[in-house]
Write a protein that holds these residues in place. Sequence first.
Motif, PDB file in Angstrom:
ATOM      1  N   THR A   1       0.852  -1.197   0.000  1.00 58.06           N
ATOM      2  CA  THR A   1       0.000   0.000   0.000  1.00 58.06           C
ATOM      3  C   THR A   1       0.878   1.234   0.000  1.00 58.06           C
ATOM      4  OG1 THR A   1      -1.942   0.985   1.051  1.00 58.06           O
ATOM      5  CG2 THR A   1      -0.229   0.200   2.547  1.00 58.06           C
TER       6      THR A   1
ATOM      7  N   ARG B   1      -8.139   7.435  -0.596  1.00 58.28           N
ATOM      8  CA  ARG B   1      -9.323   6.562  -0.537  1.00 58.28           C
ATOM      9  C   ARG B   1     -10.132   6.722   0.742  1.00 58.28           C
ATOM     10  NH1 ARG B   1     -10.143   2.899  -5.112  1.00 58.28           N
ATOM     11  NH2 ARG B   1      -8.395   3.562  -6.395  1.00 58.28           N
TER      12      ARG B   1
ATOM     13  N   CYS C   1     -20.401   0.362  15.307  1.00 62.02           N
ATOM     14  CA  CYS C   1     -20.008   1.777  15.207  1.00 62.02           C
ATOM     15  C   CYS C   1     -21.160   2.735  15.472  1.00 62.02           C
ATOM     16  CB  CYS C   1     -19.401   2.059  13.843  1.00 62.02           C
ATOM     17  SG  CYS C   1     -18.009   1.003  13.479  1.00 62.02           S
TER      18      CYS C   1
ATOM     19  N   ARG D   1      -4.937  -6.149   3.228  1.00 61.53           N
ATOM     20  CA  ARG D   1      -4.638  -4.750   2.924  1.00 61.53           C
ATOM     21  C   ARG D   1      -5.892  -3.933   2.619  1.00 61.53           C
ATOM     22  NH1 ARG D   1      -2.364  -3.391  -2.989  1.00 61.53           N
ATOM     23  NH2 ARG D   1      -3.885  -4.536  -4.232  1.00 61.53           N
TER      24      ARG D   1
ATOM     25  N   GLY E   1     -15.722  -4.108   1.763  1.00 62.46           N
ATOM     26  CA  GLY E   1     -15.621  -2.642   1.804  1.00 62.46           C
ATOM     27  C   GLY E   1     -16.636  -1.941   0.918  1.00 62.46           C
ATOM     28  N   LYS E   2     -16.832  -2.477  -0.286  1.00 59.26           N
ATOM     29  CA  LYS E   2     -17.747  -1.803  -1.218  1.00 59.26           C
ATOM     30  C   LYS E   2     -19.198  -1.896  -0.749  1.00 59.26           C
ATOM     31  CE  LYS E   2     -15.042  -2.135  -5.434  1.00 59.26           C
ATOM     32  NZ  LYS E   2     -14.467  -0.813  -5.216  1.00 59.26           N
TER      33      LYS E   2
ATOM     34  N   HIS F   1     -20.223   9.552  11.811  1.00 54.68           N
ATOM     35  CA  HIS F   1     -19.281   8.471  12.112  1.00 54.68           C
ATOM     36  C   HIS F   1     -18.078   8.595  11.175  1.00 54.68           C
ATOM     37  CE1 HIS F   1     -17.385   4.786  12.917  1.00 54.68           C
ATOM     38  NE2 HIS F   1     -17.767   4.179  11.812  1.00 54.68           N
TER      39      HIS F   1
ATOM     40  N   ASN G   1     -14.884   7.016   6.674  1.00 55.01           N
ATOM     41  CA  ASN G   1     -14.197   7.295   5.413  1.00 55.01           C
ATOM     42  C   ASN G   1     -14.696   8.661   4.934  1.00 55.01           C
ATOM     43  OD1 ASN G   1     -13.734   7.467   2.561  1.00 55.01           O
ATOM     44  ND2 ASN G   1     -13.407   5.259   2.511  1.00 55.01           N
TER      45      ASN G   1
ATOM     46  N   ARG H   1     -14.812   9.902   2.088  1.00 57.18           N
ATOM     47  CA  ARG H   1     -15.630   9.841   0.852  1.00 57.18           C
ATOM     48  C   ARG H   1     -17.063   9.429   1.185  1.00 57.18           C
ATOM     49  NH1 ARG H   1     -13.691   6.118  -3.285  1.00 57.18           N
ATOM     50  NH2 ARG H   1     -12.867   4.872  -1.609  1.00 57.18           N
TER      51      ARG H   1
ATOM     52  N   ASN I   1     -10.752   5.257  12.088  1.00 58.91           N
ATOM     53  CA  ASN I   1     -12.095   4.876  12.530  1.00 58.91           C
ATOM     54  C   ASN I   1     -11.978   4.191  13.896  1.00 58.91           C
ATOM     55  OD1 ASN I   1     -14.551   3.621  12.933  1.00 58.91           O
ATOM     56  ND2 ASN I   1     -14.674   2.743  10.871  1.00 58.91           N
TER      57      ASN I   1
HETATM   58  N1  ACO Z   1      -3.359  -0.122  -0.863  1.00 54.64           N
HETATM   59  C1  ACO Z   1      -3.262  -0.058  -2.196  1.00 54.64           C
HETATM   60  N2  ACO Z   1      -4.168  -0.617  -3.030  1.00 54.64           N
HETATM   61  C2  ACO Z   1      -5.213  -1.238  -2.463  1.00 54.64           C
HETATM   62  C3  ACO Z   1      -5.380  -1.333  -1.065  1.00 54.64           C
HETATM   63  C4  ACO Z   1      -4.402  -0.765  -0.263  1.00 54.64           C
HETATM   64  N3  ACO Z   1      -4.464  -0.777   1.095  1.00 54.64           N
HETATM   65  N4  ACO Z   1      -6.514  -2.016  -0.814  1.00 54.64           N
HETATM   66  C5  ACO Z   1      -7.068  -2.299  -1.997  1.00 54.64           C
HETATM   67  N5  ACO Z   1      -6.270  -1.858  -2.997  1.00 54.64           N
HETATM   68  C6  ACO Z   1      -6.486  -1.959  -4.438  1.00 54.64           C
HETATM   69  C7  ACO Z   1      -7.474  -3.035  -4.779  1.00 54.64           C
HETATM   70  O1  ACO Z   1      -6.841  -4.281  -4.890  1.00 54.64           O
HETATM   71  C8  ACO Z   1      -8.002  -2.528  -6.110  1.00 54.64           C
HETATM   72  O2  ACO Z   1      -7.086  -2.854  -7.119  1.00 54.64           O
HETATM   73  P1  ACO Z   1      -7.618  -3.388  -8.561  1.00 54.64           P
HETATM   74  O3  ACO Z   1      -8.395  -2.221  -9.106  1.00 54.64           O
HETATM   75  O4  ACO Z   1      -6.358  -3.671  -9.287  1.00 54.64           O
HETATM   76  O5  ACO Z   1      -8.469  -4.546  -8.255  1.00 54.64           O
HETATM   77  C9  ACO Z   1      -7.982  -1.019  -5.939  1.00 54.64           C
HETATM   78  O6  ACO Z   1      -7.063  -0.738  -4.894  1.00 54.64           O
HETATM   79  C10 ACO Z   1      -9.331  -0.445  -5.587  1.00 54.64           C
HETATM   80  O7  ACO Z   1      -9.850  -1.198  -4.507  1.00 54.64           O
HETATM   81  P2  ACO Z   1     -11.284  -0.946  -4.016  1.00 54.64           P
HETATM   82  O8  ACO Z   1     -11.664  -2.037  -3.076  1.00 54.64           O
HETATM   83  O9  ACO Z   1     -12.183  -0.681  -5.187  1.00 54.64           O
HETATM   84  O10 ACO Z   1     -11.099   0.405  -3.224  1.00 54.64           O
HETATM   85  P3  ACO Z   1     -12.211   1.353  -2.686  1.00 54.64           P
HETATM   86  O11 ACO Z   1     -12.180   2.610  -3.425  1.00 54.64           O
HETATM   87  O12 ACO Z   1     -13.538   0.647  -2.536  1.00 54.64           O
HETATM   88  O13 ACO Z   1     -11.665   1.632  -1.223  1.00 54.64           O
HETATM   89  C11 ACO Z   1     -12.097   1.035   1.042  1.00 54.64           C
HETATM   90  C12 ACO Z   1     -11.545   0.569  -0.286  1.00 54.64           C
HETATM   91  C13 ACO Z   1     -11.258   2.197   1.508  1.00 54.64           C
HETATM   92  C14 ACO Z   1     -12.009  -0.091   2.048  1.00 54.64           C
HETATM   93  C15 ACO Z   1     -13.550   1.496   0.821  1.00 54.64           C
HETATM   94  O14 ACO Z   1     -14.282   0.503   0.144  1.00 54.64           O
HETATM   95  C16 ACO Z   1     -14.232   1.809   2.112  1.00 54.64           C
HETATM   96  O15 ACO Z   1     -13.862   2.722   2.813  1.00 54.64           O
HETATM   97  N6  ACO Z   1     -15.288   1.071   2.425  1.00 54.64           N
HETATM   98  C17 ACO Z   1     -16.004   1.256   3.664  1.00 54.64           C
HETATM   99  C18 ACO Z   1     -15.146   0.754   4.778  1.00 54.64           C
HETATM  100  C19 ACO Z   1     -15.784   1.044   6.074  1.00 54.64           C
HETATM  101  O16 ACO Z   1     -16.146   2.159   6.354  1.00 54.64           O
HETATM  102  N7  ACO Z   1     -15.949   0.034   6.843  1.00 54.64           N
HETATM  103  C20 ACO Z   1     -16.646   0.183   8.051  1.00 54.64           C
HETATM  104  C21 ACO Z   1     -15.735  -0.158   9.130  1.00 54.64           C
HETATM  105  S1  ACO Z   1     -16.557  -0.455  10.604  1.00 54.64           S
HETATM  106  C22 ACO Z   1     -17.613   0.734  10.727  1.00 54.64           C
HETATM  107  O17 ACO Z   1     -17.276   1.875  10.756  1.00 54.64           O
HETATM  108  C23 ACO Z   1     -19.005   0.398  10.758  1.00 54.64           C
END
Ligand code: ACO
Length: 334
Positions: A29, A37, A112, A151, A226-227, A261, A264, A266, A291
Amino acid sequence: MKGIKILGTGSYIPSTTVTNDDFVKFIDTSDEWIYTRTGIKQRFYSTEKMNFQMAAEAAQKALENSGVKAEEIDLIILSTCSTDFFYPNTSCLVQNIIGAANASCIDVNTACTGFITALDMARRYLCTGDVKKVLVVASEFLTRQLDYTDRTSCFLFGDGAGAVVAEAADKPFYSVTGAKGDMLDALYCRIQYSGKYPEEGFDHYDKDIREKLDTEAKNKFLQMDGKAVYRFAVDAMADSFKKVCEKAGVKACDVDILIPHQANIRIISAAMKSMDIPDEKIYINLDKHGNTSSACIPTILDELNRTGKLKEGEKMALVGFGAGLTYGSIYMEL
Ligand code: ACO
């Protein structure tokens, strides 16, 4: 009496800073990827205290800030999804440390969304008149639930605790809460126990969820789609915030302080896009804290209180979502 008055706030922030660059040492990463992100630059890890100790520190500071004595507290409601013990509950441990010998102790877990749930419960108890002073605490130690080879999730979280002391007051207070329990696989962390899981235990879930739960070798750690969480969070935050404003008869743009909360940046921007709320009214600390689950909102409340930004009569909204999946919003006047 309809609403509540916040008499004091407190928080505990661990002292160990973990930057995005620290993750580069063990996952593929970069600081730039994580920041763009998520909006997260760093987070704090608890290396010296367990969850209940962080909770007690925040609670103690909230008591000091409120001028309320520990023995005046009738009820402690504590939110956590990262407890140290299955039992006793964490609020009993906090009660003992702070000396709140007259308090009943309840833990809640809506992940959360937990602080919103706990504050809403506090208000309901206070409105009965049976309890006069409530200590609401949210304390989380999520960093020990993480899979540090994943990751896509391990960089999101930090540890910490926040607390408020509240009493009943004749002020507006409205809440909207709910859950979507069919989304188990979007976000979960499963308890490990010896012996075999019953094979038919998840009949109410789709086949792909059942297979996932049965086969994931690492499911003792936090598992996240995540999505799916992202999509849910944007809609649920926007929807519950709109609904709570309608219930209260206020326009979203009239809210003076909005604390979402901190999952993220975004998600927050997308959820609030249609609301016509200036950025300066939306409070964010996820760049520094990541978070911290249910501790996010009370930690910001404490920052605002200690910098003189919580002013009598101001209109405040708390908006959240969490594993479950759960969601909730509160509208209240300070
Ligand atoms: N570093 C670099 N690249 C990465 C990483 C990383 N840490 N993680 C994923 N990638 C890559 C992926 O493999 C993907 O590559 P590809 O296009 O070649 O397949 C690319 O980056 C995009 O990955 P996505 O999964 O599409 O990334 P996204 O924009 O969806 O961001 C994230 C991921 C940050 C996890 C986002 O989906 C998110 O924030 N989701 C919500 C998470 C959240 O809030 N969870 C709640 C936690 S608990 C709570 O609060 C209730």
